[in-house]
Design an enzyme around this catalytic site. Structure first.
Site, mmCIF file in Angstrom:
data_model
loop_
_atom_site.group_PDB
_atom_site.id
_atom_site.type_symbol
_atom_site.label_atom_id
_atom_site.label_comp_id
_atom_site.label_asym_id
_atom_site.label_seq_id
_atom_site.Cartn_x
_atom_site.Cartn_y
_atom_site.Cartn_z
ATOM 1 C CB SER A 232 1.210 -8.638 -46.334
ATOM 2 O OG SER A 232 2.389 -7.770 -45.866
ATOM 3 C CG HIS A 308 10.628 -7.739 -37.059
ATOM 4 N ND1 HIS A 308 11.854 -7.467 -37.917
ATOM 5 C CD2 HIS A 308 9.705 -7.130 -37.341
ATOM 6 C CE1 HIS A 308 11.095 -7.094 -38.768
ATOM 7 N NE2 HIS A 308 9.647 -6.773 -38.749
ATOM 8 C CG ASP A 363 2.515 -4.740 -34.629
ATOM 9 O OD1 ASP A 363 1.945 -4.383 -34.963
ATOM 10 O OD2 ASP A 363 2.918 -6.533 -35.039
HETATM 11 N N1 CMX Z 1 7.803 -13.721 -27.215
HETATM 12 C C1 CMX Z 1 8.648 -15.098 -26.281
HETATM 13 N N2 CMX Z 1 9.273 -16.237 -27.438
HETATM 14 C C2 CMX Z 1 9.585 -15.209 -28.637
HETATM 15 C C3 CMX Z 1 9.401 -14.364 -29.738
HETATM 16 C C4 CMX Z 1 8.297 -12.846 -28.455
HETATM 17 N N3 CMX Z 1 8.271 -12.421 -28.176
HETATM 18 N N4 CMX Z 1 10.206 -13.985 -30.205
HETATM 19 C C5 CMX Z 1 10.457 -15.197 -30.902
HETATM 20 N N5 CMX Z 1 9.882 -16.363 -29.467
HETATM 21 C C6 CMX Z 1 10.575 -17.624 -29.714
HETATM 22 C C7 CMX Z 1 10.049 -17.935 -31.493
HETATM 23 O O1 CMX Z 1 8.569 -18.704 -30.982
HETATM 24 C C8 CMX Z 1 11.017 -19.085 -31.522
HETATM 25 O O2 CMX Z 1 10.963 -20.119 -30.263
HETATM 26 P P1 CMX Z 1 10.779 -21.577 -31.003
HETATM 27 O O3 CMX Z 1 12.163 -21.930 -31.413
HETATM 28 O O4 CMX Z 1 10.408 -22.582 -29.713
HETATM 29 O O5 CMX Z 1 9.945 -21.636 -31.514
HETATM 30 C C9 CMX Z 1 12.558 -18.641 -30.571
HETATM 31 O O6 CMX Z 1 12.104 -17.968 -29.691
HETATM 32 C C10 CMX Z 1 13.146 -17.913 -31.878
HETATM 33 O O7 CMX Z 1 12.634 -17.078 -32.662
HETATM 34 P P2 CMX Z 1 13.258 -15.999 -33.851
HETATM 35 O O8 CMX Z 1 14.064 -16.818 -34.517
HETATM 36 O O9 CMX Z 1 13.799 -15.222 -33.121
HETATM 37 O O10 CMX Z 1 11.729 -15.165 -34.314
HETATM 38 P P3 CMX Z 1 11.114 -15.414 -35.855
HETATM 39 O O11 CMX Z 1 12.212 -14.878 -36.934
HETATM 40 O O12 CMX Z 1 10.739 -17.154 -35.646
HETATM 41 O O13 CMX Z 1 9.745 -14.801 -35.563
HETATM 42 C C11 CMX Z 1 7.613 -13.109 -35.092
HETATM 43 C C12 CMX Z 1 9.462 -14.063 -35.350
HETATM 44 C C13 CMX Z 1 7.673 -11.799 -34.942
HETATM 45 C C14 CMX Z 1 6.801 -14.101 -35.372
HETATM 46 C C15 CMX Z 1 8.389 -13.794 -33.443
HETATM 47 O O14 CMX Z 1 9.245 -12.765 -32.654
HETATM 48 C C16 CMX Z 1 6.964 -13.428 -32.396
HETATM 49 O O15 CMX Z 1 5.950 -14.568 -32.548
HETATM 50 N N6 CMX Z 1 6.715 -12.401 -31.990
HETATM 51 C C17 CMX Z 1 5.211 -12.208 -31.140
HETATM 52 C C18 CMX Z 1 4.187 -11.384 -32.663
HETATM 53 C C19 CMX Z 1 4.557 -10.064 -32.339
HETATM 54 O O16 CMX Z 1 4.832 -9.881 -32.077
HETATM 55 N N7 CMX Z 1 4.325 -10.400 -33.886
HETATM 56 C C20 CMX Z 1 4.979 -9.570 -35.069
HETATM 57 C C21 CMX Z 1 5.702 -8.935 -36.071
HETATM 58 C C22 CMX Z 1 6.149 -7.752 -36.566
HETATM 59 C C23 CMX Z 1 4.851 -7.732 -37.976
HETATM 60 O O17 CMX Z 1 5.346 -8.522 -38.808
HETATM 61 O O18 CMX Z 1 4.194 -7.109 -38.176
#
Ligand code: CMX
Length: 433
Positions: A232, A308, A363
């Site tokens: 954002s 995150h 969250d």
């Molecule tokens: N549960 C399961 N798998 C997860 C996970 C979770 N909470 N968080 C990350 N992963 C997975 C990713 O999907 C990714 O999988 P692939 O390699 O198969 O695509 C892998 O772990 C590596 O991801 P990462 O580098 O650790 O995380 P990113 O930086 O790509 O993504 C985030 C960060 C927040 C989008 C991700 O952790 C996520 O989807 N979390 C759940 C949703 C959430 O809580 N979002 C709120 C974020 C806060 C905000 O920005 O407001």
């Protein structure tokens, strides 16, 4: 106005400082870009300026040098002042800002017509963002720009746009809640209240002991800013850098906040906890919560509220919400599940090995607290997040205009370019033939 005068006094020095840094060190290298980063959402690339706040891997949010956990007793208005100037206001500065906001709370009549004209099933984020965008007509920045105001003064109308938007957004957001969820007619503002307490009142949540208003103050402080690289903030600043006005730029940012991997995650997180409770069918044991989470991961689902893009520790904002929950709703059924998840999820995610951050983000707790107060309409939660985040987005826009920040325009590359870049010798040979 005290805040504006303070900012005006700071700006020449800040411009001078930036000019000196660039003229003396313009070609210094402070980072590199790997192929993985290009394919990986530019994660970790240092390419944006943002002085309002920073997010350390192992510290979480720090606003102008102050860790967020030291700011939890402040008002959102104080945070806005801090984000803009680097200093918390004294009593006079705070009252002056609050009075300015109160003077600007009147929402243009057509905003109500526009919201009322949207189908009831419209998502509250669409209602909020539509309201923000239609107010673009009110922009002082746009008018002054069209009149030819010199570039170095353009931050001033941007500042007034920020105040107008901040003043009106809780009034609009509360109306969206009441209309969308059939809560009855619009409630009038109480001008004796601070910004967050008035928002709590306008929502109409039953609050006999005032603790919901306290939660609103905390909520609106905790979500206010999270440096410049999140979806954002970056969307807002990119659009603002084209000299689009505050309304266009904030609207862009809110569209990003509505994504389930960003702001919408708070609605998803509570949905997930409620589903867990319903699927298990009784107050779950730690073991049951653990098995539920493992099952989700085995089915390639994410655990909402965990992980995150930047943080590598428990988000301090989660800690602040948990502290609030411990004081106010220790035995609440949903809050109990939040604590159970905190106990069992990080080890499971760590064991799984692919998640970089196994810890809870903001969250993971916020929805449970809102749910406790009867705000059960989780579709609305991202609107609350937006009301808060507009504080930071607006502050960043004002500062970027004050710094006369140029249009944001990084370079994209093609797959062919990357292939050539990683296999230069082969390519050289080909050219030689
Ligand atoms: N549960 C399961 N798998 C997860 C996970 C979770 N909470 N968080 C990350 N992963 C997975 C990713 O999907 C990714 O999988 P692939 O390699 O198969 O695509 C892998 O772990 C590596 O991801 P990462 O580098 O650790 O995380 P990113 O930086 O790509 O993504 C985030 C960060 C927040 C989008 C991700 O952790 C996520 O989807 N979390 C759940 C949703 C959430 O809580 N979002 C709120 C974020 C806060 C905000 O920005 O407001």
């Amino acid at each position: 106005m005290i805040l504006k005068d303070k900012l005006a006094a700071q700006i020449p020095k800040l411009r001078e400082e930036a000019k000196n840094i660039v003229s003396k060190n313009g070609s210094a290298v402070i980072g590199e870009v790997t192929v993985e980063q290009i394919y990986g959402g530019m994660r970790g690339i240092k390419g944006l300026m943002c002085d309002t706040s920073e997010v350390g891997l192992d510290t979480g949010l720090i606003i102008r040098g102050i860790p967020i956990l030291e700011l939890t007793d402040k008002l959102p208005e104080e945070i806005f002042y801090l984000l803009l100037t680097g200093e918390l206001p004294d009593h006079e500065g705070l009252v002056d800002l609050q009075n300015e906001l109160k003077r600007r709370m009147d929402v243009p009549f057509y905003v109500w017509n526009v919201i009322n004209g949207l189908p009831m099933e419209t998502h509250p984020m669409v209602m909020l963002n539509t309201a923000v965008l239609v107010m673009e007509n009110e922009s002082f920045f746009k008018k002054r720009y069209e009149e030819g105001m010199p570039k170095d003064h353009l931050w001033e109308p941007m500042f007034w746009d920020a105040l107008n938007l901040l003043a009106r957004i809780p009034v609009i957001a509360a109306y969206i809640y009441r209309r969308k969820f059939n809560k009855g007619p619009r409630i009038n503002s109480d001008f004796s209240l601070d910004w967050a307490s008035n928002y709590a009142r306008l929502l109409g949540i039953n609050d006999p002991d005032g603790s919901f208003a306290k939660l609103m103050k905390l909520y609106l402080v905790l979500h206010s800013d999270h440096e410049g690289g999140n979806v954002s903030a970056m969307a807002t600043q990119t659009v603002g850098s084209a000299l689009s006005d505050m309304y266009f730029a904030i609207s862009a940012g809110l569209n990003g906040l509505a994504g389930p991997l960003h702001g919408l995650a708070n609605q998803e997180c509570l949905r997930f906890i409620l589903k867990l409770r319903d699927d298990i069918g009784h107050p779950p044991s730690d073991e049951e919560v653990k098995n539920y989470a493992i099952n989700l991961l085995n089915n390639k689902k994410v655990i909402s509220g965990y992980g995150h893009a930047v943080l590598r520790v428990t988000d301090p904002r989660f800690t602040a919400f948990c502290d609030f929950g411990e004081q106010v709703m220790k035995d609440d059924e949903i809050f109990r599940i939040v604590r159970q998840l905190y106990k069992v999820v990080p080890p499971i995610l760590t064991e799984q090995g692919k998640v970089k951050d196994p810890w809870p983000n903001v969250d993971a707790a916020s929805g449970a607290l809102l749910f406790h107060y009867g705000m059960t309409e989780f579709e609305y939660y991202t609107v609350l997040f937006s009301v808060s985040r507009i504080i930071g987005l607006a502050a960043q826009l004002v500062i970027n205009r004050a710094m006369m920040a140029p249009i944001i325009r990084p370079k994209s590359v093609t797959t062919k370019f990357v292939k050539n870049a990683v296999t230069p010798k082969k390519e050289e040979k080909k050219v030689a033939k």
